[in-house]
Design a protein around this motif. Structure first.
Motif, short mmCIF file in Angstrom:
data_model
loop_
_atom_site.label_atom_id
_atom_site.label_comp_id
_atom_site.label_asym_id
_atom_site.label_seq_id
_atom_site.Cartn_x
_atom_site.Cartn_y
_atom_site.Cartn_z
N MET A 18 0.56 -1.66 -0.13
CA MET A 18 -0.32 0.03 0.08
C MET A 18 1.06 0.56 0.35
O MET A 18 1.90 1.52 0.60
N PRO A 19 0.75 2.55 -0.82
CA PRO A 19 1.35 3.57 -0.94
C PRO A 19 0.85 4.12 0.59
O PRO A 19 0.28 4.14 0.72
N LEU A 20 2.28 5.18 0.30
CA LEU A 20 2.18 6.06 1.74
C LEU A 20 0.37 6.87 1.49
O LEU A 20 0.85 7.09 0.20
N PRO A 21 -0.34 6.77 2.34
CA PRO A 21 -1.12 8.25 1.63
C PRO A 21 -0.88 9.49 1.86
O PRO A 21 -0.21 9.92 3.00
N GLY A 22 -1.02 10.90 0.78
CA GLY A 22 -0.94 11.57 0.10
C GLY A 22 -0.40 12.81 0.89
O GLY A 22 -0.29 13.90 1.58
N LEU A 23 1.14 12.22 0.77
CA LEU A 23 2.61 13.09 1.01
C LEU A 23 2.52 14.36 -0.28
O LEU A 23 2.08 14.52 -1.27
N TYR A 24 2.64 15.75 0.73
CA TYR A 24 3.05 16.38 0.47
C TYR A 24 4.39 17.09 0.05
O TYR A 24 4.93 16.47 1.09
N PHE A 25 4.54 18.56 -0.22
CA PHE A 25 6.72 18.85 -0.52
C PHE A 25 6.50 18.45 1.12
O PHE A 25 7.60 18.07 1.56
N GLU A 26 6.63 19.35 1.94
CA GLU A 26 6.76 19.33 3.68
C GLU A 26 7.12 17.61 4.27
O GLU A 26 7.70 17.63 5.47
N ASP A 27 6.36 16.44 3.67
CA ASP A 27 6.64 15.15 4.29
C ASP A 27 8.38 15.10 3.60
O ASP A 27 8.57 13.79 4.01
N PHE A 28 8.87 15.53 2.36
CA PHE A 28 9.79 14.33 1.68
C PHE A 28 11.22 15.75 2.42
O PHE A 28 11.82 16.45 1.73
N THR A 29 11.16 15.18 3.50
CA THR A 29 12.62 15.70 4.88
C THR A 29 14.16 15.49 4.45
O THR A 29 13.82 14.27 3.91
N VAL A 30 14.90 16.16 4.36
CA VAL A 30 15.77 15.86 3.63
C VAL A 30 16.58 14.27 4.65
O VAL A 30 16.60 14.81 5.60
N GLY A 31 17.03 13.62 4.14
CA GLY A 31 17.21 12.33 4.65
C GLY A 31 16.27 11.29 5.05
O GLY A 31 16.84 9.94 5.15
N ARG A 32 14.92 11.71 4.83
CA ARG A 32 14.37 10.42 4.56
C ARG A 32 14.04 9.53 3.39
O ARG A 32 14.55 9.94 2.35
N VAL A 33 14.21 8.38 3.71
CA VAL A 33 14.38 7.65 2.98
C VAL A 33 12.90 6.66 3.02
O VAL A 33 12.50 6.05 3.54
N PHE A 34 12.92 6.37 1.77
CA PHE A 34 11.49 5.79 1.38
C PHE A 34 11.87 4.45 0.43
O PHE A 34 12.89 3.74 -0.26
N GLU A 35 11.20 2.87 1.25
CA GLU A 35 11.91 1.51 1.09
C GLU A 35 10.87 0.99 -0.48
O GLU A 35 9.55 1.65 -0.85
N LEU A 36 11.53 0.41 -1.57
CA LEU A 36 11.39 0.21 -2.89
C LEU A 36 11.45 -1.39 -2.87
O LEU A 36 11.76 -2.49 -2.24
N GLY A 37 10.51 -2.01 -3.34
CA GLY A 37 10.26 -3.69 -3.74
C GLY A 37 9.24 -4.36 -2.15
O GLY A 37 9.18 -3.17 -1.53
N PRO A 38 10.06 -6.15 -2.43
CA PRO A 38 10.68 -5.78 -3.81
C PRO A 38 9.92 -6.32 -4.83
O PRO A 38 8.17 -6.10 -4.45
N LYS A 39 10.27 -6.63 -5.63
CA LYS A 39 9.73 -7.19 -7.06
C LYS A 39 11.05 -8.30 -8.07
O LYS A 39 11.95 -8.20 -8.36
N THR A 40 9.90 -9.43 -8.32
CA THR A 40 11.10 -10.14 -8.87
C THR A 40 11.24 -10.81 -9.73
O THR A 40 9.19 -10.66 -10.68
#
Lengths: 155, 155
Positions: A1-23
């Protein structure tokens, strides 16, 4: 499930979003290649083994498209995005072979409001994907525009 | 028909390879987006019109994949290529709307043999795609590795 409704202010420097897994599967590698990149190493296991890639391998553009889908599924689908003007860097560092499982991350490296459009901010990411052996297969840097959070109590 | 069997030596600085034409369809834009970039403006005409893109528009990754196919059809399929390590720059400058017809070019801007692998040379290209209104929709710079022509009379 994607994170709901992020705005610019949610993208703080250093924040990490995990990707995958995808086979990856041989079928989808071949299907993408037939349409967009019909070179032999992307179309058959035999030709892939005969190439420097060592097996049936995804087109770099296919890896990039799978990476887009991983961002959608992690944080982009419901984000208040205004799109991306392009890609600063895209490195295909190792072959992505049929059956490989990709995981990765998008890390915020910079974020600033636009001067010309004060309700929009630009977020710069460094993205990485690795395979199940821990090898980095893709690295990319790009910037995405996001809307600022509406100010409910603005004067 | 792609040009037959190009080697590194054929990629002389200033040489231009024509790309396209390729006309996009709503069906293929939606099909790509469903799999890789399911954002509303890539999935329906109504959502596209409601966005800043002005209509049903191809994912930038779809434009990039179509561009790959145009290179294959122009000069890459039979070339003695060893693949590309990535993309230096990819700019999506204007929306690619359903029904747009894309044409473009790949121009050789640099070419040099590799020191570490003397039978391989690296060719740098500047690529552009434009729509039927003459607007540049995509610009990209990247490098591709090609084999040098075998020396039949080598001592």
């Amino acid at each position: 499930m994607p994170l709901p409704g992020l705005y610019f202010e949610d993208f703080t420097v250093g924040r990490v979003f995990e990707l995958g897994p995808k086979t990856t599967t041989p079928e989808e590698i071949i299907e993408f290649a037939r349409e967009f990149d019909p070179q032999p190493m992307h179309l058959s296991e035999a030709a892939g083994k005969a190439s420097i890639l060592g097996g049936l391998s995804a087109s770099g553009w296919h890896t990039s498209a799978m990476f887009m889908r991983m961002m959608i599924d992690s944080y982009l689908l419901d984000a208040h995005s205004e799109g991306a003007p392009g890609i600063d860097t895209m490195e295909w560092k190792k072959p992505v072979l049929a059956g490989d499982t990709l995981t990765g991350s998008s890390t915020v490296t910079a974020a600033r409001p636009m001067r010309s459009r004060p309700h929009i901010g630009i977020v710069t990411f460094e993205h990485r994907l690795e395979n199940q052996r821990g090898e980095t297969v893709m690295r990319s840097v790009n910037s995405v525009m996001f809307r600022l959070r509406p100010q409910e109590n603005a004067a």
